[in-house]
Motif scaffolding. Structure first.
Motif, PDB file in Angstrom:
ATOM      1  N   TYR A 178      51.040  31.968  55.375  1.00 39.67           N
ATOM      2  CA  TYR A 178      50.971  30.514  55.533  1.00 39.67           C
ATOM      3  C   TYR A 178      49.520  30.085  55.423  1.00 39.67           C
ATOM      4  O   TYR A 178      48.602  30.899  55.560  1.00 39.67           O
ATOM      5  CB  TYR A 178      51.599  30.044  56.843  1.00 39.67           C
ATOM      6  CG  TYR A 178      50.938  30.512  58.119  1.00 39.67           C
ATOM      7  CD1 TYR A 178      49.975  29.743  58.756  1.00 39.67           C
ATOM      8  CD2 TYR A 178      51.320  31.711  58.720  1.00 39.67           C
ATOM      9  CE1 TYR A 178      49.383  30.156  59.936  1.00 39.67           C
ATOM     10  CE2 TYR A 178      50.736  32.132  59.902  1.00 39.67           C
ATOM     11  CZ  TYR A 178      49.769  31.358  60.509  1.00 39.67           C
ATOM     12  OH  TYR A 178      49.177  31.772  61.673  1.00 39.67           O
ATOM     13  N   THR A 179      49.316  28.822  55.101  1.00 38.91           N
ATOM     14  CA  THR A 179      47.963  28.311  54.912  1.00 38.91           C
ATOM     15  C   THR A 179      47.682  27.174  55.885  1.00 38.91           C
ATOM     16  O   THR A 179      48.597  26.473  56.333  1.00 38.91           O
ATOM     17  CB  THR A 179      47.738  27.805  53.471  1.00 38.91           C
ATOM     18  OG1 THR A 179      48.474  26.593  53.266  1.00 38.91           O
ATOM     19  CG2 THR A 179      48.175  28.838  52.457  1.00 38.91           C
ATOM     20  N   MET A 180      46.419  27.020  56.190  1.00 34.11           N
ATOM     21  CA  MET A 180      45.976  25.934  57.057  1.00 34.11           C
ATOM     22  C   MET A 180      44.576  25.522  56.636  1.00 34.11           C
ATOM     23  O   MET A 180      43.911  26.244  55.877  1.00 34.11           O
ATOM     24  CB  MET A 180      46.013  26.364  58.529  1.00 34.11           C
ATOM     25  CG  MET A 180      45.310  27.657  58.835  1.00 34.11           C
ATOM     26  SD  MET A 180      45.659  28.231  60.523  1.00 34.11           S
ATOM     27  CE  MET A 180      44.965  29.884  60.457  1.00 34.11           C
ATOM     28  N   PRO A 181      44.103  24.371  57.082  1.00 31.93           N
ATOM     29  CA  PRO A 181      42.767  23.916  56.670  1.00 31.93           C
ATOM     30  C   PRO A 181      41.690  24.894  57.143  1.00 31.93           C
ATOM     31  O   PRO A 181      41.812  25.505  58.210  1.00 31.93           O
ATOM     32  CB  PRO A 181      42.614  22.558  57.363  1.00 31.93           C
ATOM     33  CG  PRO A 181      43.989  22.155  57.759  1.00 31.93           C
ATOM     34  CD  PRO A 181      44.760  23.403  57.978  1.00 31.93           C
ATOM     35  N   PHE A 182      40.637  25.015  56.357  1.00 32.51           N
ATOM     36  CA  PHE A 182      39.478  25.787  56.788  1.00 32.51           C
ATOM     37  C   PHE A 182      38.555  24.853  57.557  1.00 32.51           C
ATOM     38  O   PHE A 182      38.118  23.821  57.039  1.00 32.51           O
ATOM     39  CB  PHE A 182      38.736  26.383  55.590  1.00 32.51           C
ATOM     40  CG  PHE A 182      37.482  27.124  55.983  1.00 32.51           C
ATOM     41  CD1 PHE A 182      37.551  28.418  56.459  1.00 32.51           C
ATOM     42  CD2 PHE A 182      36.241  26.502  55.893  1.00 32.51           C
ATOM     43  CE1 PHE A 182      36.399  29.101  56.846  1.00 32.51           C
ATOM     44  CE2 PHE A 182      35.091  27.173  56.276  1.00 32.51           C
ATOM     45  CZ  PHE A 182      35.168  28.478  56.747  1.00 32.51           C
ATOM     46  N   LEU A 183      38.272  25.202  58.808  1.00 29.15           N
ATOM     47  CA  LEU A 183      37.439  24.364  59.668  1.00 29.15           C
ATOM     48  C   LEU A 183      36.247  25.170  60.173  1.00 29.15           C
ATOM     49  O   LEU A 183      36.389  26.343  60.528  1.00 29.15           O
ATOM     50  CB  LEU A 183      38.253  23.843  60.860  1.00 29.15           C
ATOM     51  CG  LEU A 183      39.489  23.000  60.526  1.00 29.15           C
ATOM     52  CD1 LEU A 183      40.320  22.756  61.778  1.00 29.15           C
ATOM     53  CD2 LEU A 183      39.073  21.686  59.894  1.00 29.15           C
ATOM     54  N   GLN A 184      35.087  24.542  60.220  1.00 27.38           N
ATOM     55  CA  GLN A 184      33.906  25.194  60.788  1.00 27.38           C
ATOM     56  C   GLN A 184      34.051  25.248  62.306  1.00 27.38           C
ATOM     57  O   GLN A 184      34.254  24.228  62.962  1.00 27.38           O
ATOM     58  CB  GLN A 184      32.638  24.416  60.405  1.00 27.38           C
ATOM     59  CG  GLN A 184      32.300  24.470  58.929  1.00 27.38           C
ATOM     60  CD  GLN A 184      31.841  25.851  58.466  1.00 27.38           C
ATOM     61  OE1 GLN A 184      31.540  26.721  59.277  1.00 27.38           O
ATOM     62  NE2 GLN A 184      31.796  26.042  57.156  1.00 27.38           N
ATOM     63  N   LYS A 185      33.920  26.427  62.860  1.00 26.12           N
ATOM     64  CA  LYS A 185      34.166  26.601  64.288  1.00 26.12           C
ATOM     65  C   LYS A 185      32.908  26.354  65.114  1.00 26.12           C
ATOM     66  O   LYS A 185      31.796  26.606  64.673  1.00 26.12           O
ATOM     67  CB  LYS A 185      34.705  28.003  64.558  1.00 26.12           C
ATOM     68  CG  LYS A 185      36.079  28.263  63.975  1.00 26.12           C
ATOM     69  CD  LYS A 185      36.598  29.638  64.380  1.00 26.12           C
ATOM     70  CE  LYS A 185      38.002  29.889  63.860  1.00 26.12           C
ATOM     71  NZ  LYS A 185      38.534  31.204  64.270  1.00 26.12           N
ATOM     72  N   THR A 186      33.161  25.861  66.325  1.00 22.80           N
ATOM     73  CA  THR A 186      32.109  25.645  67.314  1.00 22.80           C
ATOM     74  C   THR A 186      32.343  26.580  68.487  1.00 22.80           C
ATOM     75  O   THR A 186      33.488  26.808  68.885  1.00 22.80           O
ATOM     76  CB  THR A 186      32.138  24.185  67.821  1.00 22.80           C
ATOM     77  OG1 THR A 186      31.803  23.314  66.734  1.00 22.80           O
ATOM     78  CG2 THR A 186      31.142  23.970  68.954  1.00 22.80           C
ATOM     79  N   ASP A 187      31.281  27.129  69.061  1.00 26.27           N
ATOM     80  CA  ASP A 187      31.418  27.973  70.249  1.00 26.27           C
ATOM     81  C   ASP A 187      31.676  27.080  71.464  1.00 26.27           C
ATOM     82  O   ASP A 187      30.854  26.210  71.782  1.00 26.27           O
ATOM     83  CB  ASP A 187      30.142  28.790  70.469  1.00 26.27           C
ATOM     84  CG  ASP A 187      30.263  29.721  71.649  1.00 26.27           C
ATOM     85  OD1 ASP A 187      30.069  29.257  72.796  1.00 26.27           O
ATOM     86  OD2 ASP A 187      30.577  30.902  71.435  1.00 26.27           O
ATOM     87  N   PRO A 188      32.812  27.268  72.166  1.00 24.85           N
ATOM     88  CA  PRO A 188      33.144  26.359  73.277  1.00 24.85           C
ATOM     89  C   PRO A 188      32.163  26.435  74.444  1.00 24.85           C
ATOM     90  O   PRO A 188      31.910  25.427  75.110  1.00 24.85           O
ATOM     91  CB  PRO A 188      34.555  26.800  73.685  1.00 24.85           C
ATOM     92  CG  PRO A 188      34.691  28.200  73.185  1.00 24.85           C
ATOM     93  CD  PRO A 188      33.871  28.267  71.929  1.00 24.85           C
TER      94      PRO A 188
END
Length: 259
Positions: free
Chosen positions: A83-93
Motif C-alpha cells: 500500500y502507498t501513503m504520502p511521503f512526509l518529512q518527520k519531526t522528532d517529537p
C-alpha cells in the motif's frame, strides 16, 4: 525476488529505506499523481499477510485527521500486499516538546488519543503502536500526528501472539505473560501509548534490553523507572503516563475518552 520490479511502472526512483521481518518500506515518486510516496510491502511470509487481504482493504476505508491516508493498495500474486501513503518529512517529537514545553506535549498527546479513540470506537485495536508506526510532521510550528499500520495486528489470531505483533519495547505485559493467549485490546494500546509518551518525555523507553526475553520480563515484573523529563511538564501529566503504564490492564484508563 526483486520486489521493485513487481510494482506498477508509474512508480519511479524507488529506493529501499527500511526493512524488517514484517515489511519492506520504499520511497518512490508517483508520476501519475506527481508526488513522493512511501510504499509499504508486506510479503506472504509475514504474519501480517496470512488471509487478511479482504479485511486489509476494509481497514483503509476509514478517514480521520490523525490516521495516515492510504492512497493505493494491491495484491501481487505469490509475493505479497503493498500500500502507498504520502511521503512526509518527520519531526522528532522530543525536540518539538523541548521547544513547545507542556503545550507541545499535550498537542501530541491529544492527537494520539483522537486517532486511537476513532479506531477503538470501531472495535479496532492498533496492536502495533510504536514510534515506527507514528508520523510526526511539522510545518510552520504546526505539528500533525498520524497513526499508520492501524489494525493490521488485530487480524492475527490471539493464540499467535508468539509473533509479538508490537515491538518488544512497547508491548503490553499481558501480551507476553505466561498464558500467552491474551487478545490485543484497547487497554494494550493504552500501555503502548504510555511507553511512547514516556519516551517522548525522557528520551528513552522505560525498558530497553537488547535481549528480547529480558525486555519482556521487565514489562511483566519490573517497576517503571522514575520519569525525569527533558522539558518542564506538570506532575499531573506524569501521573497520567504512569497510570497508562500499569501492569494490570484494569489499573489503566478504561478508554481514550476517560483520559
Amino acid at each position: 525476488m526483486d520486489v521493485i520490479k513487481l510494482f506498477p511502472l508509474k512508480y519511479e526512483n524507488i529506493e529501499l529505506i527500511k526493512e524488517s521481518s514484517k515489511s519492506l518500506i520504499y520511497k518512490a515518486y508517483n508520476k501519475a499523481s506527481n508526488e513522493d510516496i512511501v510504499i509499504k510491502f508486506i510479503p506472504i511470509e509475514s504474519s501480517f499477510f496470512k488471509g487478511v487481504f479482504d479485511e486489509f482493504k476494509n481497514l483503509f476505508k476509514f478517514k480521520h485527521p490523525n490516521l495516515i491516508e492510504v492512497r493505493e493498495y494491491n495484491y501481487i500474486a505469490s509475493a505479497g500486499i503493498y500500500y502507498t501513503m504520502p511521503f512526509l518529512q518527520k519531526t522528532d517529537p522530543s525536540d518539538y516538546c523541548k521547544r513547545n514545553k507542556t503545550e507541545g506535549f499535550l498537542n501530541i498527546f491529544f492527537q494520539l488519543l483522537c486517532g486511537l479513540h476513532f479506531l477503538h470506537q470501531r472495535y479496532i485495536s492498533h496492536g502495533d503502536l510504536t514510534p515506527d508506526n507514528l508520523i510526526f510532521c511539522e510545518e510552520n510550528n504546526n505539528l500533525k500526528v498520524y497513526l499508520t499500520d492501524f489494525g493490521l495486528s488485530s487480524l492475527i489470531a490471539a493464540d499467535n501472539i508468539v509473533d509479538i505483533s508490537g515491538t518488544a519495547k512497547y508491548i503490553a505485559p499481558e501480551l507476553v505473560s505466561k498464558s500467552g493467549n491474551a487478545a490485543i485490546t484497547p487497554q494494550a494500546d493504552l500501555y503502548s501509548l504510555g511507553v511512547i509518551l514516556y519516551e517522548i518525555v525522557t528520551g528513552n523507553p522505560p525498558f530497553s534490553h537488547t535481549d528480547v526475553i529480558k525486555l519482556m520480563k521487565d514489562h511483566i515484573k519490573k517497576d517503571i523507572p522514575k520519569i525525569v523529563p527533558l522539558f518542564p511538564i506538570e506532575e499531573e501529566i506524569i501521573k497520567v503516563i504512569l497510570k497508562l503504564l500499569q501492569k494490570d490492564p484494569e489499573g489503566r484508563f478504561q478508554d481514550c475518552k476517560q483520559i
